[in-house]
Design a protein around this motif. Structure first.
Motif, mmCIF file in Angstrom:
data_model
loop_
_atom_site.group_PDB
_atom_site.id
_atom_site.type_symbol
_atom_site.label_atom_id
_atom_site.label_comp_id
_atom_site.label_asym_id
_atom_site.label_seq_id
_atom_site.Cartn_x
_atom_site.Cartn_y
_atom_site.Cartn_z
ATOM 1 N N LEU A 137 -33.046 -14.984 70.258
ATOM 2 C CA LEU A 137 -33.410 -16.092 69.385
ATOM 3 C C LEU A 137 -33.743 -15.576 67.992
ATOM 4 N N GLY A 138 -33.587 -16.415 67.000
ATOM 5 C CA GLY A 138 -33.960 -16.061 65.646
ATOM 6 C C GLY A 138 -32.851 -15.374 64.876
ATOM 7 N N ARG A 139 -33.257 -14.816 63.783
ATOM 8 C CA ARG A 139 -32.314 -14.183 62.878
ATOM 9 C C ARG A 139 -31.802 -12.853 63.449
ATOM 10 N N PRO A 140 -30.523 -12.589 63.345
ATOM 11 C CA PRO A 140 -30.001 -11.320 63.869
ATOM 12 C C PRO A 140 -30.498 -10.138 63.031
ATOM 13 N N PRO A 141 -30.728 -9.002 63.656
ATOM 14 C CA PRO A 141 -31.283 -7.857 62.939
ATOM 15 C C PRO A 141 -30.230 -7.061 62.173
ATOM 16 N N THR A 142 -29.504 -7.718 61.274
ATOM 17 C CA THR A 142 -28.435 -7.039 60.547
ATOM 18 C C THR A 142 -28.973 -5.994 59.578
ATOM 19 N N ALA A 143 -30.150 -6.220 59.034
ATOM 20 C CA ALA A 143 -30.698 -5.289 58.047
ATOM 21 C C ALA A 143 -31.079 -3.965 58.687
ATOM 22 N N THR A 144 -31.381 -3.965 59.952
ATOM 23 C CA THR A 144 -31.803 -2.729 60.608
ATOM 24 C C THR A 144 -30.693 -2.137 61.475
ATOM 25 N N SER A 145 -29.498 -2.593 61.273
ATOM 26 C CA SER A 145 -28.388 -2.050 62.059
ATOM 27 C C SER A 145 -28.098 -0.617 61.610
ATOM 28 N N PRO A 146 -27.525 0.174 62.478
ATOM 29 C CA PRO A 146 -27.213 1.562 62.101
ATOM 30 C C PRO A 146 -26.287 1.657 60.890
ATOM 31 N N VAL A 147 -25.363 0.709 60.769
ATOM 32 C CA VAL A 147 -24.419 0.740 59.645
ATOM 33 C C VAL A 147 -25.151 0.527 58.325
ATOM 34 N N SER A 148 -25.985 -0.520 58.247
ATOM 35 C CA SER A 148 -26.680 -0.769 56.986
ATOM 36 C C SER A 148 -27.719 0.303 56.686
ATOM 37 N N SER A 149 -28.308 0.875 57.727
ATOM 38 C CA SER A 149 -29.262 1.972 57.498
ATOM 39 C C SER A 149 -28.566 3.190 56.900
ATOM 40 N N SER A 150 -27.396 3.522 57.429
ATOM 41 C CA SER A 150 -26.680 4.686 56.891
ATOM 42 C C SER A 150 -26.171 4.418 55.480
ATOM 43 N N LEU A 151 -25.735 3.196 55.205
ATOM 44 C CA LEU A 151 -25.291 2.864 53.851
ATOM 45 C C LEU A 151 -26.443 2.958 52.860
ATOM 46 N N THR A 152 -27.625 2.506 53.277
ATOM 47 C CA THR A 152 -28.800 2.580 52.411
ATOM 48 C C THR A 152 -29.174 4.036 52.146
ATOM 49 N N LEU A 153 -29.155 4.845 53.179
ATOM 50 C CA LEU A 153 -29.476 6.260 53.019
ATOM 51 C C LEU A 153 -28.477 6.950 52.096
ATOM 52 N N LYS A 154 -27.192 6.691 52.287
ATOM 53 C CA LYS A 154 -26.160 7.287 51.416
ATOM 54 C C LYS A 154 -26.366 6.878 49.964
ATOM 55 N N SER A 155 -26.746 5.615 49.767
ATOM 56 C CA SER A 155 -26.950 5.116 48.417
ATOM 57 C C SER A 155 -28.068 5.880 47.718
ATOM 58 N N PHE A 156 -29.143 6.167 48.433
ATOM 59 C CA PHE A 156 -30.250 6.902 47.826
ATOM 60 C C PHE A 156 -29.977 8.403 47.728
ATOM 61 N N VAL A 157 -29.154 8.939 48.606
ATOM 62 C CA VAL A 157 -28.805 10.367 48.518
ATOM 63 C C VAL A 157 -27.975 10.621 47.273
ATOM 64 N N THR A 158 -27.039 9.724 47.000
ATOM 65 C CA THR A 158 -26.181 9.910 45.823
ATOM 66 C C THR A 158 -26.921 9.625 44.525
ATOM 67 N N SER A 159 -27.905 8.739 44.562
ATOM 68 C CA SER A 159 -28.649 8.402 43.354
ATOM 69 C C SER A 159 -30.119 8.159 43.715
ATOM 70 N N PRO A 160 -30.935 9.218 43.776
ATOM 71 C CA PRO A 160 -32.318 9.096 44.230
ATOM 72 C C PRO A 160 -33.220 8.255 43.330
ATOM 73 N N GLN A 161 -32.876 8.105 42.069
ATOM 74 C CA GLN A 161 -33.712 7.346 41.138
ATOM 75 C C GLN A 161 -33.389 5.846 41.134
ATOM 76 N N LYS A 162 -32.465 5.441 41.977
ATOM 77 C CA LYS A 162 -32.035 4.043 42.029
ATOM 78 C C LYS A 162 -33.173 3.152 42.525
ATOM 79 N N SER A 163 -33.244 1.945 41.994
ATOM 80 C CA SER A 163 -34.280 1.010 42.443
ATOM 81 C C SER A 163 -33.892 0.394 43.785
ATOM 82 N N ALA A 164 -34.886 -0.075 44.506
ATOM 83 C CA ALA A 164 -34.636 -0.716 45.802
ATOM 84 C C ALA A 164 -33.823 -1.993 45.612
ATOM 85 N N MET A 165 -34.054 -2.682 44.517
ATOM 86 C CA MET A 165 -33.328 -3.925 44.262
ATOM 87 C C MET A 165 -31.837 -3.662 44.026
#
Length: 82
Positions: free
Chosen positions: A40-68
């Motif tokens: 029930l409820g909203r699917p946990p797409t934000a915590t999926s392994p795919v989005s987690s790895s994409l987020t990590l890659k984004s910060f590895v390539t540019s550590p000073q990037k804002s969260a937004m």
């Protein structure tokens, strides 16, 4: 069952239909707890392994990037990135 509940709890007792549904549920699932086929409820797409790895890659390539900015790039909410 109805009479016993009325004596013990002095409250409104379940109808025969309610009792029958509980018995049917127990016989079908061996439990009277709610059985949900889907989560029930909203699917946990934000915590999926795919989005987690994409987020990590984004910060590895540019550590000073804002969260937004990262959230916009990955396609998840700002809160999920943080």
């Amino acid at each position: 069952m109805q009479r016993q509940r009325r004596r013990e709890y002095e409250t409104v007792y379940p109808t025969r239909l309610t009792i029958k549904r509980i018995i049917d549920k127990f016989e079908a699932h061996i439990t009277i707890c709610d059985i949900h086929e889907e989560r029930l409820g909203r699917p946990p797409t934000a915590t999926s392994p795919v989005s987690s790895s994409l987020t990590l890659k984004s910060f590895v390539t540019s550590p000073q990037k804002s969260a937004m900015k990262c959230a916009r790039e990955v396609g998840i909410s700002n809160t999920s990135v943080r």
